[in-house]
Write an enzyme that holds these catalytic residues in place. Structure first.
Site, short mmCIF file in Angstrom:
data_model
loop_
_atom_site.label_atom_id
_atom_site.label_comp_id
_atom_site.label_asym_id
_atom_site.label_seq_id
_atom_site.Cartn_x
_atom_site.Cartn_y
_atom_site.Cartn_z
N THR A 6 10.48 -7.50 -11.82
CA THR A 6 9.87 -8.81 -12.07
C THR A 6 8.69 -9.01 -11.13
O THR A 6 8.78 -8.73 -9.93
CB THR A 6 10.92 -9.93 -11.87
OG1 THR A 6 11.99 -9.68 -12.79
CG2 THR A 6 10.33 -11.31 -12.15
N CYS A 31 5.02 5.20 21.55
CA CYS A 31 6.10 5.72 22.37
C CYS A 31 7.01 6.57 21.48
O CYS A 31 7.64 6.06 20.56
CB CYS A 31 6.87 4.58 22.99
SG CYS A 31 7.89 5.12 24.33
N GLY A 78 0.82 -1.21 0.00
CA GLY A 78 0.00 0.00 0.00
C GLY A 78 0.86 1.26 0.00
O GLY A 78 0.53 2.25 -0.65
N SER A 136 -3.80 -2.85 -0.49
CA SER A 136 -2.68 -3.66 0.00
C SER A 136 -3.16 -5.07 0.28
O SER A 136 -4.16 -5.27 0.99
CB SER A 136 -2.13 -3.03 1.28
OG SER A 136 -1.14 -3.87 1.83
N GLY A 137 -2.44 -6.06 -0.26
CA GLY A 137 -2.87 -7.46 -0.15
C GLY A 137 -3.02 -7.95 1.29
O GLY A 137 -3.98 -8.64 1.61
N GLN A 183 -7.65 0.14 3.77
CA GLN A 183 -8.48 -0.49 4.81
C GLN A 183 -9.90 -0.78 4.35
O GLN A 183 -10.63 -1.48 5.05
CB GLN A 183 -8.53 0.41 6.06
CG GLN A 183 -7.20 0.54 6.79
CD GLN A 183 -6.72 -0.76 7.44
OE1 GLN A 183 -7.47 -1.74 7.55
NE2 GLN A 183 -5.47 -0.78 7.84
N1 PLP Z 1 -2.72 3.05 4.15
C1 PLP Z 1 -3.44 2.65 5.20
C2 PLP Z 1 -4.76 3.30 5.48
C3 PLP Z 1 -2.98 1.61 6.01
O1 PLP Z 1 -3.70 1.21 7.05
C4 PLP Z 1 -1.73 1.01 5.70
C5 PLP Z 1 -1.17 -0.04 6.56
O2 PLP Z 1 -1.43 -0.11 7.74
C6 PLP Z 1 -1.02 1.48 4.58
C7 PLP Z 1 -1.55 2.51 3.83
C8 PLP Z 1 0.29 0.90 4.19
O3 PLP Z 1 0.11 -0.36 3.60
P1 PLP Z 1 1.35 -1.37 3.50
O4 PLP Z 1 1.56 -1.92 4.87
O5 PLP Z 1 0.90 -2.41 2.54
O6 PLP Z 1 2.49 -0.59 2.99
#
Ligand code: PLP
Length: 393
Positions: A236, A324, A71, A198-199, A178
């Site tokens: 690739t 933190c 993502g 994101s997978g 999400q």
């Molecule tokens: N965007 C959102 C809203 C997310 O919650 C996350 C991951 O927690 C990401 C982007 C990033 O995705 P990735 O972990 O696949 O890089």
């Protein structure tokens, strides 16, 4: 000790069906899809099928799908492409509650001569589109707003926002990391130009992502290299990941109803019972317009990290809304943007469920949470004396 996994916004379990379809691409079908020979070429055919499965989940065409590594890459590729293809424009608009994949990129771009506007949210994490309207200028290259918030689950009106951006000729990107697989997304008649997935958030493995780019949208690749992904993303292909993501998207489409009935009812039960049994607890964020699997609950006068540690002793996995930083606990940027009071923001826990959670697991957590909070409050001088702050900042 068994694990009760309620941290699905952090990452999800790979579905058994997904793993099944991936395994041959490690063991036997390891050819390079770009190869001329049949051995590699047959993998290329499977990638085409996976591209169609992914496209079907979001109402896109297969040619609009670019496979990436995650993502974060998709988010970065989208924003950078918008800026590269509109070099005369130096302004981007995001929100204060975006994931660091967008916000940290925005902060970086601000050091490179770009102007970045971060739109505020209200106390429920809701975006006011009037602010978007006022912020767009002839210099704006792109607006990027997340579809569903990873911490609170609050859903942004991205369809309306994208239409407003389009009216002004501004590109629109949405981080749907999400939301994809949890709520319906149909890009067919929408004004959204680019969208990230994101997978590992929808029961595919880590290391595979998607950037949707609307047909006809000018695109400048982030990773420049070979001819893969029609010259839009060199490198690739992660063939097992792509095949797995295709299957995961097919499953997500089939399970969408379950997300919005079964998962939602488990989430609602968890939330309702926690609020009923634990005094001075409250939900952060709009409780109506929100992802069906997420609840973010604050427990006043206790620290989130301490709650997580006690939950962990019982095998319960979740996340806290504070991190933190330089030796002291800081509430997350999302809760701060919502103006959640300090004593509440500190003790916030995000529970995020999936279709693999059971009612027995939820009952277990409901049963254990009151004693955890009571124990920690028993140790808190602020709870005992009723003082207003855990700490002075
Ligand atoms: N965007 C959102 C809203 C997310 O919650 C996350 C991951 O927690 C990401 C982007 C990033 O995705 P990735 O972990 O696949 O890089």
């Amino acid at each position: 000790m068994t694990t009760v996994y309620l941290d699905n916004n952090a990452t999800t379990q790979v579905a058994e069906e997904v793993l099944e379809v991936m395994l041959p691409y490690f063991r036997d079908l390891y050819g390079n899809p770009s190869s001329i020979h049949t051995f590699g070429g047959q993998v290329g055919q499977k990638i085409r099928a996976a591209r169609e499965q992914v496209a079907a989940l979001i109402g896109a065409g297969p040619e609009e799908i670019i496979f990436t590594s995650c993502g974060t890459e998709s988010d970065n590729a989208a924003i950078r492409s918008a800026l590269m293809t509109r070099p005369d424009k130096k302004h981007i608009i995001i929100s204060r509650v975006e994931h660091p994949a967008i916000r940290a990129l925005g902060a970086h771009l601000a050091t490179q001569g770009y102007r970045v506007t971060e739109l505020p949210v209200d106390k429920n994490g809701v975006l006011d589109l009037e602010n978007l309207d006022k912020s767009m200028t002839p210099d704006t290259a792109v607006v990027s707003l997340m579809w569903g918030n990873n911490e609170t689950g609050v859903i942004f009106p991205v369809e309306e926002a994208s239409a407003m951006a389009h009216e002004r000729g501004i590109l629109f990107h949405s981080d749907a990391v999400q939301s994809a697989g949890k709520i319906p997304i149909n890009l067919k008649n929408s004004a959204i130009d680019m969208l990230s997935i994101s997978g590992h958030k929808l029961h595919a493995p880590k290391g595979i992502g998607v950037l949707y780019v609307r047909k006809g949208t000018k695109f400048s690749p982030f990773l420049i290299g070979g001819h893969q992904e029609r010259e839009r993303r060199g490198g690739t292909e992660n063939t097992p990941g792509i095949i797995g993501l295709g299957k995961a998207c097919e499953l997500a489409a089939a399970n969408m109803g379950k997300e919005n009935t079964y998962v939602k009812s488990l989430r609602d039960k968890l939330e309702r019972e926690i609020l009923r049994r634990i005094p001075q607890s409250r939900v952060n964020g709009d409780v109506i317009n929100r992802l069906p699997n997420t609840t973010n609950i604050s427990f006043e006068f206790v620290e989130g990290e301490a709650i997580l540690l006690l939950m962990n002793e019982l095998g319960i996995c979740a996340s806290s809304g504070s991190a933190c930083t330089s030796g002291s606990l800081q509430p997350s940027h999302v809760l701060r943007a919502m103006g959640v009071p300090f004593t509440m923001a500190h003790g916030s826990i995000r529970f995020s469920l999936s279709i693999y959670n059971t009612e027995a697991e939820i009952d277990f957590v409901i049963d254990k949470m009151p004693a955890i909070i009571e124990r920690l409050r028993g140790m808190s001088p602020f709870w005992n004396t009723g003082k207003q702050a855990c700490r002075t900042q």
